[in-house]
Scaffold this motif. Structure first.
Motif, PDB file in Angstrom:
ATOM      1  N   SER A 228       0.833  -1.208   0.000  1.00  0.00           N
ATOM      2  CA  SER A 228       0.000   0.000   0.000  1.00  0.00           C
ATOM      3  C   SER A 228       0.864   1.254   0.000  1.00  0.00           C
ATOM      4  N   ALA A 231       2.202   1.748  -3.305  1.00  0.00           N
ATOM      5  CA  ALA A 231       1.147   2.133  -4.252  1.00  0.00           C
ATOM      6  C   ALA A 231       0.657   3.551  -3.994  1.00  0.00           C
ATOM      7  N   GLN A 407      -4.631  -8.775 -13.366  1.00  0.00           N
ATOM      8  CA  GLN A 407      -3.668  -8.482 -12.309  1.00  0.00           C
ATOM      9  C   GLN A 407      -3.507  -9.691 -11.391  1.00  0.00           C
ATOM     10  N   MET A 429       4.578  -2.385  -7.419  1.00  0.00           N
ATOM     11  CA  MET A 429       3.515  -1.425  -7.094  1.00  0.00           C
ATOM     12  C   MET A 429       3.700  -0.025  -7.683  1.00  0.00           C
ATOM     13  N   ALA A 433       0.251  -0.013  -9.716  1.00  0.00           N
ATOM     14  CA  ALA A 433      -0.841   0.714  -9.055  1.00  0.00           C
ATOM     15  C   ALA A 433      -1.381   1.877  -9.888  1.00  0.00           C
ATOM     16  N   ARG A 443      -6.900   1.875  -6.245  1.00  0.00           N
ATOM     17  CA  ARG A 443      -5.617   1.177  -6.195  1.00  0.00           C
ATOM     18  C   ARG A 443      -5.625  -0.002  -5.225  1.00  0.00           C
ATOM     19  N   ASP A 444      -6.560  -0.003  -4.263  1.00  0.00           N
ATOM     20  CA  ASP A 444      -6.586  -1.135  -3.339  1.00  0.00           C
ATOM     21  C   ASP A 444      -7.029  -2.415  -4.044  1.00  0.00           C
ATOM     22  N   VAL A 446      -5.672  -3.355  -6.852  1.00  0.00           N
ATOM     23  CA  VAL A 446      -4.368  -3.908  -7.236  1.00  0.00           C
ATOM     24  C   VAL A 446      -3.696  -4.557  -6.025  1.00  0.00           C
ATOM     25  N   ILE A 447      -3.853  -3.949  -4.849  1.00  0.00           N
ATOM     26  CA  ILE A 447      -3.292  -4.529  -3.627  1.00  0.00           C
ATOM     27  C   ILE A 447      -3.917  -5.897  -3.371  1.00  0.00           C
ATOM     28  N   TYR A 450      -2.565  -8.403  -5.857  1.00  0.00           N
ATOM     29  CA  TYR A 450      -1.185  -8.748  -5.454  1.00  0.00           C
ATOM     30  C   TYR A 450      -1.204  -9.751  -4.303  1.00  0.00           C
TER      31      TYR A 450
END
Length: 505
Positions: A228, A231, A407, A429, A433, A443-444, A446-447, A450
Motif C-alpha cells: 500500500s 502504491a 492483475q 507497485m 498501481a 488502487r486497493d 491492485v493490492i 497482489y
C-alpha cells in the motif's frame, strides 16, 4: 524382487525436485531476455535520492516531490521520509533490455553454495531447534505430555486443528508468520499423530493457516502495508473488505480440512500418506507406546513449559520486537541451555543429544539452501524485471474487471518467480498501481490482486517454504499436490469472485 516384477516408482525427494527447477531456471536465463528497470533509493542520512541504472551507474539528486513527479513515481515524499518505503523501487518507463546473462553449468553448481551462505541465518535456527527437540525427546517430556494431552482431547480432536489453524492464520494476517512455522512441526506433529490425524492434516493446519492468513492479509507489514505504501495509498483502504474475505476464506479452508479428516477417519487407507505412515510415526513418535504410561513428572512439566514459553516469546519478538532469525536463534539457544540444566543429563550426554538432534534436521537445512539457489540463478540472469515488463504490457490496455482479473493472474505468475512478498511489492507497485487510475479502479484493487495472486501461488511455490515443510514432515510434493490441488482451485474461484466484487465497492 522377483524377475519380471516392476519396481514401484517413487516421487523424487525435495532435493531432486528443487534441482530440476534450478536447471529449468538456468534454461530460462538463455530464453528470456535479460533486462532491468532503473531503481530509486532514499538515503535518510543525506535526504537524497540515489538512482541506479541498468549499468549500476548511480546518480545522486535532492529528494523532492518534484523529482518523484518527474520520474512518474506517484508517491508522496513523506512515504520515504518516514521510513514507510525503505527498499529500492522500480522507476516506471525505465526498463531496458541488456546483454544476456545466461547462467551456465558453473553458475548452477555454485548457486547452492551461494544459497546456503545466503540462508545461513535460518539454517542455524533450524539446527538449534533440532537440538532442542532431541533434548526434549531424550528426557521423555514429549511422550509424557502427549499422553496427558491425548486423554483430555479424546472425542474433540478437530478442535486441535481449528486452534492451530486459527492461531497461524492470525499470525499470517497480522505479521506475516511464515518461516517461523518451521519450529512448530516437531512439537505439533506428534500431537496430531496421537490424536488420529495424518501428517498431511498437520501440515495443512500449520502451513495453510499461515498461508491463508498471509494471502488474505489485513495489517501484515511485509505485504499489504508495504504494498500500500509503494502504491501511494493507506493500508486501511479496503481493510474491512479484506477482513471479511479472510474470515470467509478461513471457513472454506477449515471445511475442506474437516472433509479430508472425516474421510481418513472412516477409511485410513484414504490418507494420502498411508504408505508413509509407519516411517512418519517412527520419525516423530520414536518409541512412544500408548500402552506404556510415562509419568508426567515435575521435571518434564518444567521442560515442556520452558519449550512452550519459547514459542510465545518468539511470536511476540517477531510481531512487536522487530526480531528476525538472529534473535530467534539466540532465544532458542538460551532455551536449549536451560533445558540441558533441567534435564538431569550429564554434560556429555546432553551435548551429544543436542548435536544428534541437530543432525536429524540436516536434510531440512540443505533444502533451504537449494531453494534459495533458484532465486539466485534468476536474479543473476536478470530476467525478473523482464517478466515484470511483459506483465505490464499485457495488462496496460485492459479495463474494469478484466484488468483486475488479469492483475490476479500476473501476480500469481510473478509470485512463482519472486516468492518474497515485500520484494514483489516494491518492485511492482510503483508501476502497477497507477495503471488502476487509468481504468477508473481504486488502487486497493491492485493490492488485493497482489495479495491474493501471490498468496495463492504460495500453496505450491517450490522456491517458498512448501518443500522445506514437506522435508520436515517426511513426505513428498506429489502427496501434497493431491491434497492441495482441489482447495487451490476453490480458493482461485473464490479470489476471482471477491476481486470482481471489490471493483464495484
Amino acid at each position: 524382487m522377483t524377475l519380471g516384477q516392476k519396481k514401484k516408482r517413487e516421487f523424487p525427494t525435495a532435493f531432486t525436485v528443487l534441482f530440476i527447477i534450478l536447471i529449468f531456471a538456468a534454461i530460462l536465463t538463455y530464453i528470456v531476455p535479460s533486462g532491468s528497470f532503473s531503481r530509486l533509493t532514499y538515503d535518510d542520512t543525506t535526504r537524497e535520492f540515489i538512482i541506479t541504472n541498468h549499468n549500476d551507474e548511480t546518480q545522486v539528486i535532492p529528494a523532492t516531490q518534484s523529482v518523484l513527479d518527474d520520474f512518474n513515481i506517484q508517491l508522496d515524499l513523506a512515504k520515504f521520509e518516514d521510513g514507510s518505503i525503505k527498499k529500492p523501487i522500480a522507476i516506471p518507463g525505465t526498463y531496458v533490455q541488456i546483454e544476456q546473462q545466461p547462467q551456465g553449468l558453473i553458475e548452477v553448481i555454485k548457486s547452492p553454495i551461494l544459497g546456503t551462505m545466503d540462508s545461513v541465518d535460518i539454517m542455524i535456527f533450524v539446527l538449534i531447534l533440532g537440538g532442542i527437540i532431541g533434548l526434549v525427546n531424550k528426557v521423555g517430556a514429549f511422550d509424557a505430555g502427549i499422553g496427558a494431552l491425548s486423554k483430555k482431547t479424546k472425542g474433540k480432536e478437530f478442535i486441535l486443528v481449528i486452534l492451530v489453524f486459527a492461531l497461524t492464520t492470525l499470525g499470517g494476517t497480522t505479521f506475516g508468520l511464515a518461516e517461523e512455522t518451521i519450529a512448530f512441526y516437531p512439537i505439533l506433529m506428534p500431537i496430531f499423530l496421537i490424536s488420529g490425524f495424518d501428517a498431511i492434516t498437520c501440515i495443512a493446519a500449520i502451513y495453510m493457516g499461515s498461508s491463508i492468513g498471509t494471502m488474505f492479509s489485513t495489517v501484515n507489514p511485509f505485504s499489504v502495508v508495504i504494498a500500500s505504501n509503494a502504491a501511494g495509498i493507506s493500508f486501511t483502504n479496503g481493510l474491512v473488505f479484506r477482513a471479511i474475505v479472510l474470515v470467509i476464506g478461513s471457513i472454506i479452508t477449515l471445511a475442506y480440512m474437516y472433509w479430508y479428516t472425516v474421510k481418513v477417519k472412516n477409511d485410513p487407507t484414504k490418507s494420502l500418506v498411508y504408505d508413509e505412515n509407519k516411517a512418519i510415526k517412527e520419525r516423530f513418535l520414536g518409541d512412544y507406546n500408548p500402552d506404556i504410561i510415562i509419568e508426567f513428572t515435575l521435571r518434564r512439566k518444567l521442560i515442556i513449559l520452558v519449550f512452550t514459553l519459547a514459542f510465545i516469546i518468539l511470536v511476540w519478538g517477531v510481531a512487536f520486537g522487530g526480531w528476525w532469525f538472529e534473535e530467534m536463534s539466540a532465544l532458542f539457544l538460551g532455551i536449549a541451555i536451560i533445558i540441558m540444566l533441567l534435564s538431569g543429563l550429564s554434560e556429555k550426554d546432553s551435548v551429544n543429544t543436542f548435536i544428534s538432534g541437530a543432525a536429524d534436521l540436516i536434510g531440512v537445512v540443505l533444502t533451504i539452501g537449494l531453494a534459495r539457489a533458484i532465486n539466485i540463478v534468476m536474479d543473476n540472469g536478470m530476467i525478473s524485471d523482464t517478466l515484470l515488463n511483459y506483465s505490464i504490457n499485457m495488462v496496460s490496455n485492459m479495463n474494469g474487471s478484466m484488468f483486475a482479473l488479469a492483475q490476479l493472474g500476473v501476480f500469481s505468475f510473478l509470485g512463482f518467480f519472486i516468492p518474497s512478498s515485500s520484494g514483489l511489492a516494491v518492485l511492482t507497485m510503483p508501476i502497477m498501481a497507477p495503471l488502476a487510475d487509468s481504468v477508473g479502479l481504486s488502487r486497493d484493487v491492485v493490492i488485493n490482486a497482489y495479495n491474493w495472486g501471490q498468496g495463492l501461488m504460495s500453496f505450491i511455490t517450490p522456491t517458498g517454504l512448501i518443500l522445506v515443510t514437506l522435508e520436515m514432515a517426511g513426505t513428498t510434493f506429489n502427496k501434497w499436490w493431491k491434497y492441495i490441488a482441489p482447495l487451490m482451485g476453490i480458493m482461485a474461484i473464490y479470489s476471482i469472485i471477491a476481486l470482481i466484487i471489490s471493483t464495484f465497492i
